[in-house]
Design a protein around this motif. Structure first.
Motif, PDB file in Angstrom:
ATOM      1  N   THR A 177      39.935  76.148  98.067  1.00 29.56           N
ATOM      2  CA  THR A 177      40.623  77.331  98.507  1.00 29.56           C
ATOM      3  C   THR A 177      41.460  77.951  97.417  1.00 29.56           C
ATOM      4  OG1 THR A 177      40.514  76.280 100.612  1.00 29.56           O
ATOM      5  CG2 THR A 177      42.290  78.014  99.986  1.00 29.56           C
ATOM      6  N   ALA A 178      42.107  76.996  96.492  1.00 32.13           N
ATOM      7  CA  ALA A 178      42.926  77.457  95.512  1.00 32.13           C
ATOM      8  C   ALA A 178      42.002  78.520  94.276  1.00 32.13           C
ATOM      9  CB  ALA A 178      43.430  76.539  94.753  1.00 32.13           C
ATOM     10  N   ILE A 179      41.005  77.668  93.867  1.00 28.65           N
ATOM     11  CA  ILE A 179      40.049  78.267  93.184  1.00 28.65           C
ATOM     12  C   ILE A 179      39.324  79.682  93.533  1.00 28.65           C
ATOM     13  CG2 ILE A 179      39.802  76.281  91.873  1.00 28.65           C
ATOM     14  CD1 ILE A 179      37.050  75.916  92.744  1.00 28.65           C
ATOM     15  N   GLU A 180      39.125  79.758  94.805  1.00 24.62           N
ATOM     16  CA  GLU A 180      38.675  80.904  95.281  1.00 24.62           C
ATOM     17  C   GLU A 180      39.561  81.995  95.494  1.00 24.62           C
ATOM     18  OE1 GLU A 180      35.659  81.682  95.895  1.00 24.62           O
ATOM     19  OE2 GLU A 180      34.926  79.925  95.607  1.00 24.62           O
ATOM     20  N   ALA A 181      40.720  81.722  95.452  1.00 25.09           N
ATOM     21  CA  ALA A 181      42.053  82.570  95.408  1.00 25.09           C
ATOM     22  C   ALA A 181      42.348  83.258  94.128  1.00 25.09           C
ATOM     23  CB  ALA A 181      43.244  81.697  96.035  1.00 25.09           C
ATOM     24  N   PHE A 182      41.939  82.449  93.044  1.00 21.28           N
ATOM     25  CA  PHE A 182      42.014  82.877  91.711  1.00 21.28           C
ATOM     26  C   PHE A 182      41.030  83.783  91.562  1.00 21.28           C
ATOM     27  CE2 PHE A 182      44.261  78.765  90.667  1.00 21.28           C
ATOM     28  CZ  PHE A 182      45.446  79.109  90.385  1.00 21.28           C
ATOM     29  N   ILE A 240      41.769  87.490  92.175  1.00 19.25           N
ATOM     30  CA  ILE A 240      42.615  88.259  91.156  1.00 19.25           C
ATOM     31  C   ILE A 240      41.750  88.216  89.786  1.00 19.25           C
ATOM     32  CG2 ILE A 240      44.828  87.943  92.269  1.00 19.25           C
ATOM     33  CD1 ILE A 240      45.595  85.698  90.382  1.00 19.25           C
ATOM     34  N   ASP A 241      40.520  88.223  89.861  1.00 21.61           N
ATOM     35  CA  ASP A 241      39.556  88.378  89.005  1.00 21.61           C
ATOM     36  C   ASP A 241      39.904  87.082  87.815  1.00 21.61           C
ATOM     37  OD1 ASP A 241      38.183  90.392  89.925  1.00 21.61           O
ATOM     38  OD2 ASP A 241      39.765  91.677  89.028  1.00 21.61           O
ATOM     39  N   LEU A 242      40.165  86.045  88.186  1.00 21.19           N
ATOM     40  CA  LEU A 242      40.217  84.846  87.154  1.00 21.19           C
ATOM     41  C   LEU A 242      39.367  83.622  87.437  1.00 21.19           C
ATOM     42  CD1 LEU A 242      44.201  84.512  87.196  1.00 21.19           C
ATOM     43  CD2 LEU A 242      42.820  85.299  85.266  1.00 21.19           C
ATOM     44  N   PRO A 243      38.345  83.303  86.444  1.00 27.68           N
ATOM     45  CA  PRO A 243      37.400  82.308  86.579  1.00 27.68           C
ATOM     46  C   PRO A 243      38.334  81.081  86.583  1.00 27.68           C
ATOM     47  CG  PRO A 243      36.684  83.934  84.785  1.00 27.68           C
ATOM     48  CD  PRO A 243      38.236  84.134  85.226  1.00 27.68           C
ATOM     49  N   ALA A 262      34.292  71.693  91.609  1.00 29.58           N
ATOM     50  CA  ALA A 262      34.367  72.888  92.145  1.00 29.58           C
ATOM     51  C   ALA A 262      34.633  74.127  91.467  1.00 29.58           C
ATOM     52  CB  ALA A 262      35.373  72.929  93.500  1.00 29.58           C
ATOM     53  N   ALA A 263      34.000  75.277  91.487  1.00 31.12           N
ATOM     54  CA  ALA A 263      34.433  76.316  90.843  1.00 31.12           C
ATOM     55  C   ALA A 263      33.940  77.580  91.472  1.00 31.12           C
ATOM     56  CB  ALA A 263      33.286  76.164  89.152  1.00 31.12           C
ATOM     57  N   ASN A 264      34.795  78.774  91.256  1.00 27.86           N
ATOM     58  CA  ASN A 264      34.631  79.840  91.804  1.00 27.86           C
ATOM     59  C   ASN A 264      33.369  80.593  91.266  1.00 27.86           C
ATOM     60  OD1 ASN A 264      35.682  81.306  89.817  1.00 27.86           O
ATOM     61  ND2 ASN A 264      37.853  81.562  90.629  1.00 27.86           N
ATOM     62  N   GLY A 265      32.908  81.705  91.643  1.00 32.13           N
ATOM     63  CA  GLY A 265      31.770  82.229  91.316  1.00 32.13           C
ATOM     64  C   GLY A 265      32.067  82.778  89.963  1.00 32.13           C
ATOM     65  N   LEU A 266      33.312  83.499  89.653  1.00 31.56           N
ATOM     66  CA  LEU A 266      33.433  84.045  88.326  1.00 31.56           C
ATOM     67  C   LEU A 266      33.142  82.849  87.171  1.00 31.56           C
ATOM     68  CD1 LEU A 266      36.542  85.998  89.010  1.00 31.56           C
ATOM     69  CD2 LEU A 266      33.976  86.897  88.734  1.00 31.56           C
ATOM     70  N   PHE A 267      33.769  81.727  87.390  1.00 34.40           N
ATOM     71  CA  PHE A 267      33.614  80.477  86.386  1.00 34.40           C
ATOM     72  C   PHE A 267      32.087  80.031  86.597  1.00 34.40           C
ATOM     73  CE2 PHE A 267      33.833  76.318  84.742  1.00 34.40           C
ATOM     74  CZ  PHE A 267      34.717  76.469  83.848  1.00 34.40           C
ATOM     75  N   LYS A 268      31.460  80.147  87.589  1.00 30.95           N
ATOM     76  CA  LYS A 268      29.819  79.843  87.640  1.00 30.95           C
ATOM     77  C   LYS A 268      29.279  80.686  86.603  1.00 30.95           C
ATOM     78  CE  LYS A 268      30.090  77.412  92.009  1.00 30.95           C
ATOM     79  NZ  LYS A 268      29.606  77.369  93.656  1.00 30.95           N
ATOM     80  N   ASN A 269      29.658  82.048  86.737  1.00 31.70           N
ATOM     81  CA  ASN A 269      28.813  82.953  86.125  1.00 31.70           C
ATOM     82  C   ASN A 269      28.969  82.878  84.496  1.00 31.70           C
ATOM     83  OD1 ASN A 269      27.824  84.049  88.514  1.00 31.70           O
ATOM     84  ND2 ASN A 269      29.637  85.805  88.577  1.00 31.70           N
ATOM     85  N   VAL A 274      42.888  71.337  86.360  1.00 33.01           N
ATOM     86  CA  VAL A 274      42.400  72.496  86.758  1.00 33.01           C
ATOM     87  C   VAL A 274      42.137  73.567  85.590  1.00 33.01           C
ATOM     88  CG1 VAL A 274      42.826  74.443  88.193  1.00 33.01           C
ATOM     89  CG2 VAL A 274      43.680  72.240  88.906  1.00 33.01           C
ATOM     90  N   LEU A 275      41.198  74.117  85.290  1.00 35.74           N
ATOM     91  CA  LEU A 275      40.808  75.250  84.460  1.00 35.74           C
ATOM     92  C   LEU A 275      40.948  76.599  84.893  1.00 35.74           C
ATOM     93  CD1 LEU A 275      37.894  73.714  82.593  1.00 35.74           C
ATOM     94  CD2 LEU A 275      40.436  73.136  82.014  1.00 35.74           C
ATOM     95  N   ILE A 276      41.534  77.394  84.323  1.00 38.94           N
ATOM     96  CA  ILE A 276      41.748  79.040  84.767  1.00 38.94           C
ATOM     97  C   ILE A 276      41.497  79.615  83.452  1.00 38.94           C
ATOM     98  CG2 ILE A 276      43.309  80.727  85.731  1.00 38.94           C
ATOM     99  CD1 ILE A 276      44.899  78.475  87.064  1.00 38.94           C
ATOM    100  N   ILE A 277      40.646  80.399  83.336  1.00 37.00           N
ATOM    101  CA  ILE A 277      40.297  81.459  82.412  1.00 37.00           C
ATOM    102  C   ILE A 277      40.781  82.930  82.380  1.00 37.00           C
ATOM    103  CG2 ILE A 277      38.172  82.310  80.838  1.00 37.00           C
ATOM    104  CD1 ILE A 277      36.544  79.754  81.635  1.00 37.00           C
ATOM    105  N   SER A 278      41.367  83.075  81.100  1.00 36.39           N
ATOM    106  CA  SER A 278      41.753  84.480  80.800  1.00 36.39           C
ATOM    107  C   SER A 278      40.860  85.155  80.065  1.00 36.39           C
ATOM    108  CB  SER A 278      43.127  84.716  80.554  1.00 36.39           C
ATOM    109  OG  SER A 278      43.901  83.902  81.650  1.00 36.39           O
ATOM    110  N   LEU A 279      39.965  86.174  80.275  1.00 36.97           N
ATOM    111  CA  LEU A 279      39.316  86.954  79.430  1.00 36.97           C
ATOM    112  C   LEU A 279      39.951  88.022  78.682  1.00 36.97           C
ATOM    113  CD1 LEU A 279      37.386  85.710  81.617  1.00 36.97           C
ATOM    114  CD2 LEU A 279      35.701  87.499  80.985  1.00 36.97           C
ATOM    115  N   LEU A 280      40.173  88.088  77.263  1.00 41.58           N
ATOM    116  CA  LEU A 280      40.614  88.997  76.723  1.00 41.58           C
ATOM    117  C   LEU A 280      39.969  90.093  76.242  1.00 41.58           C
ATOM    118  CD1 LEU A 280      42.534  86.464  74.268  1.00 41.58           C
ATOM    119  CD2 LEU A 280      43.499  87.204  76.271  1.00 41.58           C
ATOM    120  N   LYS A 281      40.072  91.050  77.256  1.00 44.47           N
ATOM    121  CA  LYS A 281      38.995  92.075  77.119  1.00 44.47           C
ATOM    122  C   LYS A 281      40.046  93.206  76.340  1.00 44.47           C
ATOM    123  CE  LYS A 281      36.856  91.508  81.555  1.00 44.47           C
ATOM    124  NZ  LYS A 281      36.462  92.259  82.976  1.00 44.47           N
TER     125      LYS A 281
END
Length: 214
Positions: A19-24, A27-30, A42-49, A124-131
């Motif tokens: 539930t928590a990682i889907e919430a991330f 807000i566009d956070l893998p 478990a991983a949300n779709g952004l992380f899986k991509n 828990v891993l959260i990724i920030s993309l530095l665009k």
């Protein structure tokens, strides 16, 4: 042997993690939750991509393709005590590669308060993309700073994070030519360093009166 109560607790913890990682993801956070051996639980779709581009499986744990990032990650997994505080977050940088921008992996150990939320998890891993920020087009840069078309292309490339070598290769020029054009750009914008040019074109500090000498 795992008791029924322990199994139920871990199952509930995994559901909370999902539930928590889907919430991330909203807000566009893998984000992902890893088990005690570093394997993805478990991983949300952004992380899986992102996984096919930045990670690979090794030794039954998640591993980063970037060797430096993976070494830091392995250290964080095996020596959590070096991360100060039971709920501390450790940042692991990943260099840009190909079309992938640079990233920061935020590693949160599954201890302290985090363990209450993510039972059975190692971290828990959260990724920030530095665009890169939006950079004005070459035509706009020409008008703003009185640059030639070639100088404007170089300025835009530098602002987008490209190296002198990459710009030279992209336009079929020598590195000396690109360096000369970059020097001209810095002179016309009243700057000294490339970092100042990047900040300027990203809109961090726009001059009040361009070309006024003020």
């Amino acid at each position: 042997m795992i008791s029924k109560s322990d199994s139920t607790s871990r199952q509930k913890g995994l559901e909370r993690a999902r539930t928590a990682i889907e919430a991330f993801g909203l807000i566009d956070l893998p984000a992902a939750v890893l088990g005690l051996r570093g394997q993805p639980l478990a991983a949300n779709g952004l992380f899986k991509n992102l996984m096919p581009h930045i990670t690979h499986k090794r030794c039954k744990r998640l591993a980063f393709c970037d060797a430096i990032a993976d070494a830091l990650f392995a250290e964080a997994l095996t020596q959590p005590a070096r991360v100060s505080g039971p709920d501390a977050v450790r940042a692991i940088p990943i260099r840009a590669s190909g079309e992938q921008p640079p990233m920061i992996v935020h590693f949160m150990s599954g201890r302290g308060k985090a363990r209450n939320v993510f039972a059975g998890a190692s971290c828990v891993l959260i990724i920030s993309l530095l665009k890169p920020p939006l950079v004005p087009g070459a035509e706009i840069l020409q008008g703003l700073f009185g640059l030639t078309p070639a100088e404007a292309r170089v300025a835009r490339g530098i602002a987008e994070g490209q190296t002198v070598e990459a710009i030279a290769e992209g336009f079929g020029l020598s590195r000396e030519t690109v360096r000369s054009q970059l020097k001209a750009v810095l002179g016309k914008t009243g700057l000294v360093r490339q970092a100042e040019l990047v900040a300027l074109l990203a809109g961090v500090h726009l001059p009040c009166r361009v070309g006024s000498g003020a």
